[in-house]
Design a protein around this motif. Sequence first.
Motif, PDB file in Angstrom:
ATOM      1  N   VAL A  12      31.032  23.552  -8.117  1.00  0.00           N
ATOM      2  CA  VAL A  12      30.400  24.696  -8.761  1.00  0.00           C
ATOM      3  C   VAL A  12      30.108  24.287 -10.197  1.00  0.00           C
ATOM      4  CG1 VAL A  12      30.656  27.108  -9.403  1.00  0.00           C
ATOM      5  CG2 VAL A  12      31.693  26.279  -7.281  1.00  0.00           C
ATOM      6  N   VAL A  13      28.851  24.421 -10.610  1.00  0.00           N
ATOM      7  CA  VAL A  13      28.475  23.991 -11.955  1.00  0.00           C
ATOM      8  C   VAL A  13      28.201  25.169 -12.889  1.00  0.00           C
ATOM      9  CG1 VAL A  13      27.602  21.762 -11.197  1.00  0.00           C
ATOM     10  CG2 VAL A  13      26.049  23.703 -11.328  1.00  0.00           C
ATOM     11  N   GLY A  14      28.103  26.368 -12.343  1.00  0.00           N
ATOM     12  CA  GLY A  14      27.880  27.544 -13.170  1.00  0.00           C
ATOM     13  C   GLY A  14      27.850  28.788 -12.309  1.00  0.00           C
ATOM     14  N   LEU A  15      27.982  29.925 -12.949  1.00  0.00           N
ATOM     15  CA  LEU A  15      27.980  31.207 -12.250  1.00  0.00           C
ATOM     16  C   LEU A  15      26.959  32.125 -12.903  1.00  0.00           C
ATOM     17  CD1 LEU A  15      31.847  31.524 -11.955  1.00  0.00           C
ATOM     18  CD2 LEU A  15      30.270  31.068 -10.083  1.00  0.00           C
ATOM     19  N   LEU A  16      26.255  32.877 -12.072  1.00  0.00           N
ATOM     20  CA  LEU A  16      25.221  33.800 -12.518  1.00  0.00           C
ATOM     21  C   LEU A  16      25.629  35.218 -12.148  1.00  0.00           C
ATOM     22  CD1 LEU A  16      22.305  34.375 -13.545  1.00  0.00           C
ATOM     23  CD2 LEU A  16      21.558  34.007 -11.172  1.00  0.00           C
ATOM     24  N   GLY A  17      25.595  36.110 -13.132  1.00  0.00           N
ATOM     25  CA  GLY A  17      25.847  37.525 -12.889  1.00  0.00           C
ATOM     26  C   GLY A  17      24.593  38.298 -13.205  1.00  0.00           C
ATOM     27  N   LEU A  36      26.098  32.794 -16.910  1.00  0.00           N
ATOM     28  CA  LEU A  36      24.894  33.400 -17.437  1.00  0.00           C
ATOM     29  C   LEU A  36      24.867  34.805 -16.854  1.00  0.00           C
ATOM     30  CD1 LEU A  36      22.254  33.381 -19.003  1.00  0.00           C
ATOM     31  CD2 LEU A  36      21.150  32.412 -16.970  1.00  0.00           C
ATOM     32  N   LEU A  37      24.958  35.801 -17.731  1.00  0.00           N
ATOM     33  CA  LEU A  37      24.975  37.197 -17.320  1.00  0.00           C
ATOM     34  C   LEU A  37      23.677  37.846 -17.785  1.00  0.00           C
ATOM     35  CD1 LEU A  37      28.619  38.009 -18.479  1.00  0.00           C
ATOM     36  CD2 LEU A  37      27.867  37.150 -16.242  1.00  0.00           C
TER      37      LEU A  37
END
Length: 84
Positions: A12-17, A36-37
């Motif tokens: 997992v390299v990043g999470l998006l909300g 990144l939200l």
Amino acid sequence: MHNRLEKSKVEVVGLLGVGLDGTDNQKRITQSEQFLLIGGSAETHERMQETAIRFEEALEKRGKTLREAEPQEVMDLLRDAQRK
């Protein structure tokens, strides 16, 4: 030579909300090293921010970066961060 396919490691390299309930024409964007939200009402965006903070704190307590954590571990930490 062997033509052997190696199983790629999933990371997992990043999470998006994404918040979809914003109706006040405000553009809300929060970016951290791991998240990144985007969007949402003020209340929803704040809740996403709080979840991101709790997630990052829990990951730090484990001494891991997001890329080092297994995908299932990421999901578990995220689920726990949302409950609080």
